[in-house]
Every structure is written in structure tokens, then in C-alpha cells.
Write a protein that holds these residues in place. Structure first.
Motif, PDB file in Angstrom:
ATOM      1  N   ALA A  21       0.837  -1.297  -0.028  1.00 57.59           N
ATOM      2  CA  ALA A  21      -0.088  -0.079  -0.138  1.00 57.59           C
ATOM      3  C   ALA A  21       0.839   1.194   0.079  1.00 57.59           C
ATOM      4  N   VAL A  22       0.846   2.004  -1.169  1.00 59.59           N
ATOM      5  CA  VAL A  22       1.824   3.016  -1.260  1.00 59.59           C
ATOM      6  C   VAL A  22       1.197   4.462  -0.739  1.00 59.59           C
ATOM      7  N   SER A  23       1.501   4.650   0.369  1.00 57.41           N
ATOM      8  CA  SER A  23       1.143   5.889   1.384  1.00 57.41           C
ATOM      9  C   SER A  23       1.967   7.144   1.354  1.00 57.41           C
ATOM     10  N   LYS A  24       2.656   7.200   0.369  1.00 53.91           N
ATOM     11  CA  LYS A  24       3.343   8.512   0.464  1.00 53.91           C
ATOM     12  C   LYS A  24       2.594   9.574   0.354  1.00 53.91           C
ATOM     13  N   THR A  25       2.879  10.677   1.051  1.00 55.24           N
ATOM     14  CA  THR A  25       2.194  12.140   1.262  1.00 55.24           C
ATOM     15  C   THR A  25       0.935  11.801   1.966  1.00 55.24           C
ATOM     16  N   GLU A  44       6.844   3.871   0.987  1.00 55.06           N
ATOM     17  CA  GLU A  44       7.085   5.045   1.089  1.00 55.06           C
ATOM     18  C   GLU A  44       8.155   5.435  -0.010  1.00 55.06           C
ATOM     19  N   ASN A  45       8.382   6.925  -0.395  1.00 56.61           N
ATOM     20  CA  ASN A  45       9.679   7.001  -1.123  1.00 56.61           C
ATOM     21  C   ASN A  45      10.167   8.336  -0.708  1.00 56.61           C
ATOM     22  N   HIS A  46      10.081   8.578   0.791  1.00 57.87           N
ATOM     23  CA  HIS A  46      10.860   9.663   1.097  1.00 57.87           C
ATOM     24  C   HIS A  46      11.396   9.129   2.361  1.00 57.87           C
ATOM     25  N   PHE A  65      10.684   0.735   1.045  1.00 58.61           N
ATOM     26  CA  PHE A  65      11.048   1.993   0.536  1.00 58.61           C
ATOM     27  C   PHE A  65      11.125   1.625  -0.980  1.00 58.61           C
ATOM     28  N   ILE A  66      10.344   2.532  -1.643  1.00 55.76           N
ATOM     29  CA  ILE A  66      10.238   2.396  -3.316  1.00 55.76           C
ATOM     30  C   ILE A  66      10.593   3.506  -4.025  1.00 55.76           C
ATOM     31  N   GLY A  67      11.239   4.657  -3.452  1.00 59.79           N
ATOM     32  CA  GLY A  67      11.572   5.667  -4.324  1.00 59.79           C
ATOM     33  C   GLY A  67      13.319   5.869  -4.442  1.00 59.79           C
ATOM     34  N   VAL A 149      13.472  -8.203  -8.495  1.00 59.93           N
ATOM     35  CA  VAL A 149      13.629  -6.899  -9.339  1.00 59.93           C
ATOM     36  C   VAL A 149      12.695  -6.064  -9.310  1.00 59.93           C
ATOM     37  N   MET A 150      12.603  -4.541  -9.820  1.00 65.18           N
ATOM     38  CA  MET A 150      11.709  -3.812  -9.550  1.00 65.18           C
ATOM     39  C   MET A 150      11.760  -2.982 -10.991  1.00 65.18           C
ATOM     40  N   GLY A 151      10.531  -2.440 -11.361  1.00 66.30           N
ATOM     41  CA  GLY A 151      10.645  -1.559 -12.407  1.00 66.30           C
ATOM     42  C   GLY A 151       9.155  -0.754 -12.687  1.00 66.30           C
ATOM     43  N   MET A 152       9.261   0.197 -13.343  1.00 66.35           N
ATOM     44  CA  MET A 152       8.191   1.076 -13.653  1.00 66.35           C
ATOM     45  C   MET A 152       7.902   1.226 -15.043  1.00 66.35           C
ATOM     46  N   ALA A 153       6.782   1.058 -15.442  1.00 68.77           N
ATOM     47  CA  ALA A 153       6.208   1.000 -17.005  1.00 68.77           C
ATOM     48  C   ALA A 153       6.184   2.415 -17.303  1.00 68.77           C
ATOM     49  N   GLY A 193       3.839  -2.936 -11.351  1.00 68.90           N
ATOM     50  CA  GLY A 193       2.491  -2.641 -11.295  1.00 68.90           C
ATOM     51  C   GLY A 193       1.975  -1.428 -10.276  1.00 68.90           C
ATOM     52  N   MET A 194       1.302  -0.691 -10.573  1.00 71.65           N
ATOM     53  CA  MET A 194       0.726   0.449  -9.835  1.00 71.65           C
ATOM     54  C   MET A 194      -0.762   0.558 -10.110  1.00 71.65           C
ATOM     55  N   SER A 195      -1.354   1.740  -9.449  1.00 64.93           N
ATOM     56  CA  SER A 195      -2.809   1.776  -9.579  1.00 64.93           C
ATOM     57  C   SER A 195      -3.405   1.474 -10.999  1.00 64.93           C
ATOM     58  N   ASP A 196      -2.739   1.945 -12.024  1.00 63.51           N
ATOM     59  CA  ASP A 196      -3.331   1.903 -13.305  1.00 63.51           C
ATOM     60  C   ASP A 196      -3.104   0.751 -14.246  1.00 63.51           C
ATOM     61  N   VAL A 209       3.049  -5.847  -6.132  1.00 71.12           N
ATOM     62  CA  VAL A 209       2.241  -4.673  -6.868  1.00 71.12           C
ATOM     63  C   VAL A 209       2.012  -3.362  -5.629  1.00 71.12           C
ATOM     64  N   ARG A 210       2.467  -2.363  -6.245  1.00 74.31           N
ATOM     65  CA  ARG A 210       2.638  -1.156  -5.554  1.00 74.31           C
ATOM     66  C   ARG A 210       1.584  -0.290  -5.820  1.00 74.31           C
ATOM     67  N   VAL A 211       0.443  -0.348  -5.129  1.00 72.62           N
ATOM     68  CA  VAL A 211      -0.847   0.630  -5.361  1.00 72.62           C
ATOM     69  C   VAL A 211      -0.952   1.529  -4.314  1.00 72.62           C
ATOM     70  N   GLY A 212      -0.791   2.891  -4.902  1.00 73.60           N
ATOM     71  CA  GLY A 212      -1.259   3.888  -4.135  1.00 73.60           C
ATOM     72  C   GLY A 212      -2.738   4.636  -4.265  1.00 73.60           C
ATOM     73  N   SER A 213      -2.881   5.411  -5.314  1.00 72.60           N
ATOM     74  CA  SER A 213      -4.106   6.327  -5.472  1.00 72.60           C
ATOM     75  C   SER A 213      -5.323   5.289  -5.350  1.00 72.60           C
ATOM     76  N   LYS A 214      -5.258   4.188  -6.045  1.00 74.10           N
ATOM     77  CA  LYS A 214      -6.515   3.143  -5.999  1.00 74.10           C
ATOM     78  C   LYS A 214      -6.857   2.966  -4.628  1.00 74.10           C
ATOM     79  N   PRO A 218      -6.405  10.297  -4.515  1.00 75.53           N
ATOM     80  CA  PRO A 218      -5.130  10.829  -5.321  1.00 75.53           C
ATOM     81  C   PRO A 218      -4.353  11.720  -4.278  1.00 75.53           C
ATOM     82  N   ARG A 219      -3.201  11.922  -4.735  1.00 72.64           N
ATOM     83  CA  ARG A 219      -2.390  12.514  -4.031  1.00 72.64           C
ATOM     84  C   ARG A 219      -2.486  14.022  -4.299  1.00 72.64           C
ATOM     85  N   ASN A 220      -2.258  14.812  -3.264  1.00 70.50           N
ATOM     86  CA  ASN A 220      -2.488  16.318  -3.373  1.00 70.50           C
ATOM     87  C   ASN A 220      -0.968  17.025  -3.456  1.00 70.50           C
TER      88      ASN A 220
END
Ligand SMILES: *Cc1c(COP(=O)(O)O)cnc(C)c1O
Length: 223
Positions: A21-25, A44-46, A65-67, A149-153, A193-196, A209-214, A218-220
Motif C-alpha cells: 500500500a503506497v502511502s506517500k504524502t 514510501e518514497n521519502h 522503500f520504493i523511491g 527486481v523492480m521496475g516502472m512501466a 504494477g501501480m494503480s493503473d 504490486v505497489r498501489v497508492g491512489s487506488k 489522489p495525492r495532493n
């Protein structure tokens, strides 16, 4: 809402896939709500934000830690981090190893690969990975475990492109597994894999899978 979102997402994930659960911000109260709904793994990424949240939330949370991790921030997370997804250079891995040694820990790490078309996303390419894994320095590192391994599309609506990039990451995983980690059962994670795009990632072999906004909405912030 958070509770319902989590429930919906979990229902779509096979048992072999772990939800980060990606909870950054997001405020601590949102994380607590997810925790109360049974979520135990947060991303989290910070570094400082993660440390601060770690201090006030339940101690059985596993922090991922994902960032992009700056070497001067490693010290804030090493005492408690469960998995660092974002090792994107030999220098960073060496620095993590050094800090982990100070804390008498062995820290689990993933190698982040650049699989997207965008220039901006961090990550290794295959040459850099071979160089790292073949190096004497790597063989001396006793305080890290490479677990996958990790990656972002690419951020795009083009589903075929995203699928192609996830397939590529799976191939990278299989290649490294065969050459360097065949005997090591801990090398088993594919974080993609992320929300979308997480449903595509799951079809292509994601284990994390790293899912935040779903989950949290949305993050502000403007980045
Ligand atoms: C923010 C972030 C995510 C989650 O993004 P969402 O689209 O909100 O699900 C996943 N992975 C990384 C590396 C991130 O920085």
C-alpha cells in the motif's frame, strides 16, 4: 473508503501476489485506517517521511522503500526497513550494505531496472547489473540480500507497450535468476504494477504490486 478500496483490490489479486500500500504524502490517520483493515505492508518514497510514520504507527508494519534513495538518507531507514525496492546503482547498494552492517542487519533489496521509454525513470540496465553482480565488491557484501527486481512501466494508455515492458522485466528476472541466483530461494520477487497497470503486471508475473491512489485516493502535490 480506504477499507473498501483495499477489499476490492485484494479480491482481484491471486494469493501469490503481495499488495504494497503506497502511502506517500498521506497522513498517518489514512495509514492507520488501512492498518485497521488488515494492511501491514506500506510503501514510501521519502526516507524522513517513512521514518516519522514508522515512529508513530504500530510496530508490526513492514516498511518498503520504493523511491529514489539518496545515500545520505539511508541511515534514517536502515534500522527498520523491510525491503528496499529501488537499488539503482552499485554505489547505492554498497552504501546500504555499509549502513546495514553498522546496525548488524541483513537488509533485503531489489534491483531497480529502467524498463520505461521515459528518460526520467531511475534504474539499471542489463550491462550495469552484470557489472554489479560480477564485481568483487558485490561478493564481499554480507549485509544485503538481493531478493529480486523492480521496475516502472511507461506512463501511457498504450496497454500493449506497458505489457511489453513488464514482460521485459520478467525476462530480466529469469536471466539473473539463472545466472546468479539459481541456488538462492530468496531471489523470487518481481515488483511491478501501480494503480493503473497492476492487473497487467499480475498477468505478467508480478509478485509485489505497489498501489497508492487506488487505495488512498489522489495525492495532493504537483510533481
Ligand atoms: C507513487 C508510486 C507508486 C504508486 O502509484 P499509484 O499510481 O498511486 O498507485 C508505485 N511505485 C512507485 C515507485 C511510486 O513512486
Amino acid at each position: 473508503m480506504i477499507k473498501e478500496n483495499l477489499k476490492k483490490i485484494r479480491a482481484t489479486l491471486p494469493e501469490s501476489v503481495t499488495l504494497v500500500a503506497v502511502s506517500k504524502t498521506k497522513p498517518v490517520s489514512d495509514l492507520q485506517e488501512a492498518y485497521d483493515a488488515g494492511q501491514r505492508i506500506f510503501g514510501e518514497n521519502h526516507a524522513l517521511e517513512m521514518r516519522d510514520k514508522h515512529e508513530v504507527l504500530p510496530q508490526d508494519i513492514q516498511w518498503h522503500f520504493i523511491g529514489h534513495l539518496q545515500t545520505n538518507k539511508i541511515k534514517y531507514i536502515i534500522p527498520f526497513v523491510t525491503l528496499i525496492h529501488s537499488i539503482d546503482s552499485a554505489n547505492l547498494l554498497e552504501a546500504v550494505n555499509k549502513e546495514a552492517k553498522k546496525h548488524e542487519r541483513v537488509v533485503d533489496c531489489l534491483l531497480q531496472f529502467h524498463i520505461a521509454q521515459e528518460e526520467t525513470k531511475f534504474g539499471l540496465d542489463m550491462d550495469e547489473a552484470h557489472q554489479l553482480l560480477d564485481s568483487e565488491a558485490f561478493k564481499q557484501m554480507q549485509n544485503i540480500h538481493i531478493c529480486g527486481v523492480m521496475g516502472m512501466a511507461t506512463f501511457t494508455d498504450d496497454e500493449a507497450e506497458v505489457r511489453k515492458e513488464f514482460k521485459h522485466l520478467k525476462e530480466i528476472f529469469d536471466t539473473l535468476k539463472a545466472k546468479y541466483f539459481a541456488e538462492q530461494s530468496q531471489f523470487k520477487e518481481i515488483s511491478m504494477g501501480m494503480s493503473d497497470d497492476y492487473p497487467i503486471a499480475v498477468e505478467e508475473g508480478a509478485t509485489l504490486v505497489r498501489v497508492g491512489s487506488k487505495i488512498f485516493g489522489p495525492r495532493n502535490y504537483n510533481v
